[in-house]
Design an enzyme around this catalytic site. Sequence first.
Site, PDB file in Angstrom:
ATOM      1  N   LYS A 122      30.366  -8.798  47.182  1.00 28.66           N
ATOM      2  CA  LYS A 122      30.872  -7.523  47.690  1.00 28.66           C
ATOM      3  C   LYS A 122      31.263  -7.371  49.107  1.00 28.66           C
ATOM      4  O   LYS A 122      32.560  -7.098  49.462  1.00 28.66           O
ATOM      5  CB  LYS A 122      29.939  -6.578  47.316  1.00 28.66           C
ATOM      6  CG  LYS A 122      29.868  -5.153  47.895  1.00 28.66           C
ATOM      7  CD  LYS A 122      28.698  -4.234  47.466  1.00 28.66           C
ATOM      8  CE  LYS A 122      27.800  -4.212  48.470  1.00 28.66           C
ATOM      9  NZ  LYS A 122      27.952  -3.617  49.735  1.00 28.66           N
TER      10      LYS A 122
ATOM     11  N   ARG B  71      24.606   5.270  66.595  1.00 27.63           N
ATOM     12  CA  ARG B  71      24.705   4.512  65.433  1.00 27.63           C
ATOM     13  C   ARG B  71      25.532   5.314  64.518  1.00 27.63           C
ATOM     14  O   ARG B  71      25.546   6.503  64.718  1.00 27.63           O
ATOM     15  CB  ARG B  71      23.176   4.269  64.944  1.00 27.63           C
ATOM     16  CG  ARG B  71      22.422   3.366  65.710  1.00 27.63           C
ATOM     17  CD  ARG B  71      21.368   3.000  64.908  1.00 27.63           C
ATOM     18  NE  ARG B  71      21.358   2.526  63.532  1.00 27.63           N
ATOM     19  CZ  ARG B  71      20.521   2.669  62.678  1.00 27.63           C
ATOM     20  NH1 ARG B  71      19.359   3.030  63.025  1.00 27.63           N
ATOM     21  NH2 ARG B  71      21.056   2.230  61.358  1.00 27.63           N
TER      22      ARG B  71
HETATM   23  C1  UD1 Z   1      26.885  -4.972  56.703  1.00 27.06           C
HETATM   24  C2  UD1 Z   1      26.799  -5.179  55.091  1.00 27.06           C
HETATM   25  C3  UD1 Z   1      25.398  -4.791  54.852  1.00 27.06           C
HETATM   26  C4  UD1 Z   1      24.090  -5.441  55.504  1.00 27.06           C
HETATM   27  C5  UD1 Z   1      24.284  -5.503  57.003  1.00 27.06           C
HETATM   28  C6  UD1 Z   1      23.515  -6.272  57.836  1.00 27.06           C
HETATM   29  C7  UD1 Z   1      29.074  -4.944  54.580  1.00 27.06           C
HETATM   30  C8  UD1 Z   1      29.984  -4.050  53.976  1.00 27.06           C
HETATM   31  N1  UD1 Z   1      27.586  -4.362  54.600  1.00 27.06           N
HETATM   32  O1  UD1 Z   1      26.792  -3.572  57.100  1.00 27.06           O
HETATM   33  O2  UD1 Z   1      25.154  -5.196  53.288  1.00 27.06           O
HETATM   34  O3  UD1 Z   1      22.786  -5.040  55.155  1.00 27.06           O
HETATM   35  O4  UD1 Z   1      25.741  -5.917  57.359  1.00 27.06           O
HETATM   36  O5  UD1 Z   1      23.632  -7.547  57.633  1.00 27.06           O
HETATM   37  O6  UD1 Z   1      29.321  -6.084  54.958  1.00 27.06           O
HETATM   38  N2  UD1 Z   1      24.864  -0.866  64.522  1.00 27.06           N
HETATM   39  C9  UD1 Z   1      25.237  -0.169  65.883  1.00 27.06           C
HETATM   40  N3  UD1 Z   1      26.609   0.640  66.173  1.00 27.06           N
HETATM   41  C10 UD1 Z   1      27.417   0.072  65.281  1.00 27.06           C
HETATM   42  C11 UD1 Z   1      27.417  -0.838  64.285  1.00 27.06           C
HETATM   43  C12 UD1 Z   1      26.344  -1.269  63.968  1.00 27.06           C
HETATM   44  O7  UD1 Z   1      24.569   0.474  66.341  1.00 27.06           O
HETATM   45  O8  UD1 Z   1      28.886   0.405  65.776  1.00 27.06           O
HETATM   46  C13 UD1 Z   1      23.920  -1.142  64.125  1.00 27.06           C
HETATM   47  C14 UD1 Z   1      23.633  -0.865  62.939  1.00 27.06           C
HETATM   48  O9  UD1 Z   1      23.022   0.562  62.831  1.00 27.06           O
HETATM   49  C15 UD1 Z   1      22.429  -1.812  62.572  1.00 27.06           C
HETATM   50  C16 UD1 Z   1      22.898  -3.073  63.178  1.00 27.06           C
HETATM   51  O10 UD1 Z   1      23.935  -2.715  64.069  1.00 27.06           O
HETATM   52  O11 UD1 Z   1      20.973  -1.537  63.106  1.00 27.06           O
HETATM   53  C17 UD1 Z   1      23.693  -3.991  62.349  1.00 27.06           C
HETATM   54  O12 UD1 Z   1      24.392  -3.275  61.325  1.00 27.06           O
HETATM   55  P1  UD1 Z   1      25.804  -3.980  60.776  1.00 27.06           P
HETATM   56  O13 UD1 Z   1      25.869  -5.179  60.952  1.00 27.06           O
HETATM   57  O14 UD1 Z   1      27.167  -3.189  61.297  1.00 27.06           O
HETATM   58  O15 UD1 Z   1      25.962  -3.300  59.245  1.00 27.06           O
HETATM   59  P2  UD1 Z   1      27.097  -3.051  58.414  1.00 27.06           P
HETATM   60  O16 UD1 Z   1      28.227  -3.752  58.881  1.00 27.06           O
HETATM   61  O17 UD1 Z   1      27.305  -1.446  58.296  1.00 27.06           O
END
Ligand code: UD1
Length: 421
Positions: free
Chosen positions: A22, A121
């Site tokens: 996915k 976030r």
């Molecule tokens: C992706 C995955 C999800 C997985 C996650 C962590 C997809 C569609 N989803 O989610 O299944 O659980 O990676 O492996 O690929 N953060 C910030 N600011 C930002 C972006 C992220 O603070 O701009 C923080 C988030 O809140 C979190 C951490 O970074 O604490 C990691 O999140 P992130 O890797 O971005 O998760 P997703 O990409 O949304």
Amino acid sequence: MDKLIINGQKKLNGDVYISGAKNAALPILIASLLSKEELKLKNVPNLFDIKTTEKLLFAMGVEISKIDSLMKLSARDIKDFHAPYDLVKTMRASILVLGPLLARFGSARVSLPGGCAIGSRPVDIHIKGLEAMGASIKIENGDIVASTNGLPGGKLVGAEISMSQVTVTGTENLMMAACLAKGKTILENSAKEPEVIDLGNCLIKMGAIIKGLGTDIITIEGVEELNGAEHSIIFDRIEAGTYMVAVAMTGGELNCIGVEPDKMISIINKLRETGVEVIESDNIVTVKSNGTLKSVSIETAPFPGFPTDMQAQFMALNTIAEGVSEIKETIFENRFMHVQELIRMGADIEINQNTAVVRGGKMLEGASVMATDLRASASLILAALSAKGTTVIDRIYHLDRGYENLEKKFNQIGAQIERVN
Ligand code: UD1
């Protein structure tokens, strides 16, 4: 609303075919926006989140055809650069259209994922990165409104971007945007997940110039345009891991087919620590378990660390395994929503901030439980498969977002799961 009724304590044996990932399919479908030529994708899983992405792309003008797991997408004429709230709120990954739209058309409007303020976030890193590439971004009526107005030729400009935290979709968004930017982009502190690499490999097939995939630093040399390509989506390591934990808990012997073991080493190693036998071969991982397990402590981390998307499933395993374990969630706050439901099935779990202490060795009992999010739901399925008696799981639409043919696949290997309306 559908429910699952699960009669537990059936041993699982046989073969299960693992679907396309996915989390690789979502960004790769969205990458079709970067080219006016056709993107042909194989091994696309049939999931609710994929349907949401199709809806989103279709509304923008992407032509989509689909036969089973083969999908063709053509973004020749894009008429709408808007990702509306009703789609974004059901799937946060919709934010991934921001980079491609901005890079190719110079304009994008994407609803802010619910409950999030800009600058914090969860999409601040996406936004800061695009701003570093010259985009002007503001928030208007709950939407992120982005444009390249004022930039030479209306094109994003390559930049050196250091991401303050490892983010999977953040890395993907910026990598896609950088493919059509003018000049070189350097992404520091990039995510190294296999799904990010799969997207990068697909972009390279489309003509992108990308180096450093799978390392902390990804370098992208922008090109004028991208072409069409053909790509097969990698297997879903989280789906595979979920079936592997299931057989560990119930006992039995299961071949997970279509798996590249080197992409899920942290999961395989943790499973071995529980005492089950895991045999790796070319594209099969076999798990043999007699149902007697030792509990394992876990700390989630970005790849190659232990994935947060497998945390809930190992929590379910630890409830029945011998010993006391600690599960520390370092990626997402509030990702312990499965705990209360597992306790209702007889588990002994205590939460202290971001750490759960699980006192194992319990015999779980069937109960009526509620699925709260995708991986929390998976942990309830696993608990129900090993529990005595019948479990009814409500709100299973979360599962349909991420697991293809879940009850069919489980029933083929000996489980008793029925879906009722
Ligand atoms: C992706 C995955 C999800 C997985 C996650 C962590 C997809 C569609 N989803 O989610 O299944 O659980 O990676 O492996 O690929 N953060 C910030 N600011 C930002 C972006 C992220 O603070 O701009 C923080 C988030 O809140 C979190 C951490 O970074 O604490 C990691 O999140 P992130 O890797 O971005 O998760 P997703 O990409 O949304």
